[in-house]
Design an enzyme around this catalytic site. Structure first.
Site, PDB file in Angstrom:
ATOM      1  N   CYS A 117       0.832  -1.199   0.000  1.00 12.46           N
ATOM      2  CA  CYS A 117       0.000   0.000   0.000  1.00 12.46           C
ATOM      3  C   CYS A 117       0.867   1.249   0.000  1.00 12.46           C
ATOM      4  CB  CYS A 117      -0.881   0.021   1.241  1.00 12.46           C
ATOM      5  SG  CYS A 117      -2.211  -1.164   1.166  1.00 12.46           S
ATOM      6  N   PRO A 123      10.176   3.088   5.284  1.00 12.71           N
ATOM      7  CA  PRO A 123      11.567   2.646   5.420  1.00 12.71           C
ATOM      8  C   PRO A 123      11.694   1.401   6.300  1.00 12.71           C
ATOM      9  CG  PRO A 123      11.182   4.597   6.761  1.00 12.71           C
ATOM     10  CD  PRO A 123       9.900   4.319   6.038  1.00 12.71           C
ATOM     11  N   VAL A 124      12.863   0.719   6.213  1.00 10.42           N
ATOM     12  CA  VAL A 124      13.102  -0.449   7.072  1.00 10.42           C
ATOM     13  C   VAL A 124      14.404  -0.243   7.870  1.00 10.42           C
ATOM     14  CG1 VAL A 124      11.783  -2.135   5.715  1.00 10.42           C
ATOM     15  CG2 VAL A 124      14.184  -1.696   5.131  1.00 10.42           C
ATOM     16  N   ASP A 125      14.766   1.030   8.061  1.00 14.51           N
ATOM     17  CA  ASP A 125      16.033   1.326   8.757  1.00 14.51           C
ATOM     18  C   ASP A 125      16.066   0.750  10.181  1.00 14.51           C
ATOM     19  OD1 ASP A 125      13.939   3.253   9.100  1.00 14.51           O
ATOM     20  OD2 ASP A 125      15.331   4.557  10.158  1.00 14.51           O
ATOM     21  N   ASP A 305      -5.275   2.176  10.877  1.00 17.01           N
ATOM     22  CA  ASP A 305      -5.988   1.412   9.846  1.00 17.01           C
ATOM     23  C   ASP A 305      -7.505   1.615   9.910  1.00 17.01           C
ATOM     24  OD1 ASP A 305      -3.637   0.455   8.856  1.00 17.01           O
ATOM     25  OD2 ASP A 305      -3.718  -1.440   9.938  1.00 17.01           O
ATOM     26  N   ILE A 327       0.659   8.322  11.939  1.00 17.47           N
ATOM     27  CA  ILE A 327       1.529   7.182  11.610  1.00 17.47           C
ATOM     28  C   ILE A 327       2.092   7.285  10.185  1.00 17.47           C
ATOM     29  CG2 ILE A 327       1.741   4.649  11.592  1.00 17.47           C
ATOM     30  CD1 ILE A 327       0.954   5.719  14.360  1.00 17.47           C
TER      31      ILE A 327
HETATM   32  N1  EPU Z   1       9.101   3.362  10.239  1.00 21.30           N
HETATM   33  C1  EPU Z   1      10.382   3.882  10.097  1.00 21.30           C
HETATM   34  N2  EPU Z   1      11.424   2.995  10.008  1.00 21.30           N
HETATM   35  C2  EPU Z   1      11.255   1.641  10.081  1.00 21.30           C
HETATM   36  C3  EPU Z   1       9.941   1.136  10.217  1.00 21.30           C
HETATM   37  C4  EPU Z   1       8.878   2.021  10.303  1.00 21.30           C
HETATM   38  O1  EPU Z   1      10.588   5.082  10.048  1.00 21.30           O
HETATM   39  O2  EPU Z   1      12.251   0.899  10.000  1.00 21.30           O
HETATM   40  C5  EPU Z   1       7.977   4.314  10.318  1.00 21.30           C
HETATM   41  C6  EPU Z   1       6.977   4.094   9.163  1.00 21.30           C
HETATM   42  O3  EPU Z   1       7.352   4.818   8.029  1.00 21.30           O
HETATM   43  C7  EPU Z   1       5.678   4.577   9.763  1.00 21.30           C
HETATM   44  C8  EPU Z   1       5.829   4.239  11.250  1.00 21.30           C
HETATM   45  O4  EPU Z   1       7.234   4.016  11.478  1.00 21.30           O
HETATM   46  O5  EPU Z   1       5.587   5.951   9.602  1.00 21.30           O
HETATM   47  C9  EPU Z   1       5.080   3.033  11.706  1.00 21.30           C
HETATM   48  O6  EPU Z   1       5.345   1.936  10.862  1.00 21.30           O
HETATM   49  P1  EPU Z   1       5.191   0.441  11.392  1.00 21.30           P
HETATM   50  O7  EPU Z   1       6.494  -0.246  11.235  1.00 21.30           O
HETATM   51  O8  EPU Z   1       4.575   0.459  12.744  1.00 21.30           O
HETATM   52  O9  EPU Z   1       4.118  -0.137  10.377  1.00 21.30           O
HETATM   53  P2  EPU Z   1       4.217  -1.407   9.459  1.00 21.30           P
HETATM   54  O10 EPU Z   1       4.823  -2.550  10.192  1.00 21.30           O
HETATM   55  O11 EPU Z   1       4.787  -1.009   8.152  1.00 21.30           O
HETATM   56  C10 EPU Z   1       1.917  -2.366  10.258  1.00 21.30           C
HETATM   57  C11 EPU Z   1       0.677  -2.878   9.594  1.00 21.30           C
HETATM   58  C12 EPU Z   1      -0.075  -1.712   8.980  1.00 21.30           C
HETATM   59  C13 EPU Z   1      -0.441  -0.751  10.107  1.00 21.30           C
HETATM   60  C14 EPU Z   1       0.837  -0.293  10.839  1.00 21.30           C
HETATM   61  C15 EPU Z   1       0.558   0.579  12.035  1.00 21.30           C
HETATM   62  C16 EPU Z   1       1.183  -5.097   8.880  1.00 21.30           C
HETATM   63  C17 EPU Z   1       1.442  -6.039   7.769  1.00 21.30           C
HETATM   64  N3  EPU Z   1       1.023  -3.828   8.559  1.00 21.30           N
HETATM   65  O12 EPU Z   1       2.678  -1.737   9.245  1.00 21.30           O
HETATM   66  O13 EPU Z   1      -1.273  -2.245   8.434  1.00 21.30           O
HETATM   67  O14 EPU Z   1      -1.082   0.370   9.554  1.00 21.30           O
HETATM   68  O15 EPU Z   1       1.555  -1.457  11.297  1.00 21.30           O
HETATM   69  O16 EPU Z   1      -0.272  -0.054  12.916  1.00 21.30           O
HETATM   70  O17 EPU Z   1       1.096  -5.500  10.021  1.00 21.30           O
HETATM   71  C18 EPU Z   1      -2.944  -2.569   6.781  1.00 21.30           C
HETATM   72  O18 EPU Z   1      -3.206  -3.652   7.335  1.00 21.30           O
HETATM   73  O19 EPU Z   1      -3.659  -2.090   5.873  1.00 21.30           O
HETATM   74  C19 EPU Z   1      -1.742  -1.837   7.202  1.00 21.30           C
HETATM   75  C20 EPU Z   1      -1.224  -0.837   6.499  1.00 21.30           C
END
Ligand code: EPU
Length: 417
Positions: A117, A123-125, A305, A327
């Site tokens: 999406c 990012p994955v930093d 979400d 977020i």
């Molecule tokens: N972020 C960073 N660096 C990172 C990882 C994240 O800066 O290394 C930032 C992201 O850019 C974002 C924030 O941290 O701004 C939060 O990201 P997070 O890692 O929590 O989200 P995610 O793991 O990418 C999961 C869900 C999302 C949900 C979010 C928040 C899954 C597969 N996805 O995403 O679900 O919105 O947590 O709760 O679990 C959905 O189901 O439609 C969906 C988008």
């Protein structure tokens, strides 16, 4: 091109059961990499993200059987590859969940930056920093994260912000590491709790589950198991909004109200009558939709979400609502589509002002992400006349048999292929 045709304006009524949670099922499937024994999963949702994760696991050498009745068998005894193809990984963000388990089990993972999406930068930093903290060499080359470690060693990891993805990957990498890992500012989402409980049922030693400090004592080996996924809280909320926005009375069964406290409070603030039992939630017909303020935040805050979904409801509230997204930078992309239905909304930076209108009117609209899809479906169910929703490739990623579930509640909705 497939699309949904909705003839809106009819109150929904009745009872439905919600499927298992997508965002718990996907990392739990990935975590099956951590054992060479049989894994049996129940309540796996029949959605395209699950099929993609199954393809990713197969591409690594796993055996995956899924008959679409919520039951899945995974066996990762013969993992032959640490390099899932870009064609799968590029389709969804959760594909990156295999990185931690591959690193822990095979000592190496090469995974492209994930797709999925478009909600702004993803990012994955923090995932990479967590792997480095545990002793891995991690580099980013030609679009791939390549992580290698002869051995992982437990460490204290302080996340700079709360991240669901980084918490999952760090936890899955640390369960087989030497010594103790402490994750500070960890995510507390129910799906993280489910993953931790799954890992403990496999023999991991994780404490502090559901808090912002998770402690993982590494073990030598994890074993096979049979496990049932938790109910999907985001789908539960989506169905409840579908009931409320059509001024109907509906009950979502086999769900857990405790997961949805902030959403239930927001619905009550919006004038909705919500009744909770042990494993069901009912929204009762209410004549008024009141304006309210929503601020998305990590759990236990209001879930990002469900932000697009409740916004659909507020578009026909009696007054002005304010929604703040904390977020994702580009989560408000769906607002232009709600405007096509007659909503009066304006976005500035992270805030959306919604001036409630009396009613919405059917129109052609397009979903650009999963939850935008949920929002548009709810809005079109309430809109007078016919709507066409395209972008089903996003809707089908997270909503199991959406048209049959809503038709069961009396919606006039059809999928046209
Ligand atoms: N972020 C960073 N660096 C990172 C990882 C994240 O800066 O290394 C930032 C992201 O850019 C974002 C924030 O941290 O701004 C939060 O990201 P997070 O890692 O929590 O989200 P995610 O793991 O990418 C999961 C869900 C999302 C949900 C979010 C928040 C899954 C597969 N996805 O995403 O679900 O919105 O947590 O709760 O679990 C959905 O189901 O439609 C969906 C988008």
């Amino acid at each position: 091109m497939s699309y949904l045709k909705i003839n809106g304006g009819h109150p929904l009524s009745g009872e439905i059961e919600v499927s298992g949670a997508k965002n718990a099922a996907l990392p739990i499937m990935a975590a099956s990499i951590l054992t060479d024994e049989d894994v049996y999963l129940k309540r796996i949702p029949d959605i395209s993200d699950v099929w993609i994760m199954a393809d990713i696991l197969r591409s690594l050498g796993a055996k995956v059987e899924f008959e679409g009745k919520g039951e899945m068998y995974i066996n990762c005894s013969n993992l032959t590859n640490f390099y899932p193809p870009y064609e799968f990984v590029g389709k969804m963000n959760a594909s990156f969940d295999v990185t931690g388990p591959l690193l822990a089990r095979l000592g190496e993972a090469k995974v492209s930056l994930p797709g999925g999406c478009n909600l702004g930068s993803r990012p994955v930093d923090m995932h990479m920093d967590a792997f480095r903290n545990l002793g891995a060499e991690v580099e980013f080359v030609h679009g791939f994260v390549h992580a290698k470690a002869n051995k992982l060693t437990g460490k204290k990891i302080q996340f700079r912000r709360v991240s669901v993805g980084a918490t999952k990957n760090a936890m899955m990498a640390a369960v087989l590491a030497d010594g103790i890992t402490v994750l500070e500012s960890a995510a507390m989402e129910p799906e993280i709790v489910d993953l931790a409980v799954f890992l403990n049922t496999m023999g991991a030693r994780i404490t502090g589950i559901g808090s912002s400090t998770i402690v993982i004592e590494g073990v030598k080996k994890l074993h096979g198991l049979s496990y049932e996924i938790i109910p999907d809280r985001i789908l539960t909320g989506t169905y409840l909004v579908a009931g409320a926005i059509t001024r109907g009375t509906i009950t979502v069964k086999r769900t857990w109200p405790d997961f949805l406290e902030s959403f239930i409070n927001a619905m009550r603030n919006a004038g909705q009558n919500i009744v909770c039992g042990k494993d069901y939630i009912t929204v009762e017909k209410s004549d008024k939709i009141l304006p309210t303020e929503i601020i998305s935040a990590p759990h236990p805050g209001f879930p990002t979400d469900l932000q697009p979904v409740i916004t659909a409801l507020l578009s026909i509230a009696d007054g002005t609502s304010i929604v703040t997204e904390n977020i994702f930078d580009r989560r408000f992309m769906y607002v232009d589509e709600l405007r096509r239905l007659g909503a009066n909304m304006s976005v500035s930076d992270r805030t959306c002002i919604i001036r409630g209108v009396k009613k919405l009117f059917g129109a052609p609209v397009k979903a650009h992400d999963i939850r935008a899809g949920g929002s548009l479906i709810c809005a079109c169910l309430s809109a007078e006349g016919e709507s066409i929703i395209t972008g089903l490739e996003f809707i089908d990623r997270g909503h199991e048999k959406i048209e049959s579930v809503l038709a069961e509640l009396g919606a006039d909705i059809r999928r046209i292929d």
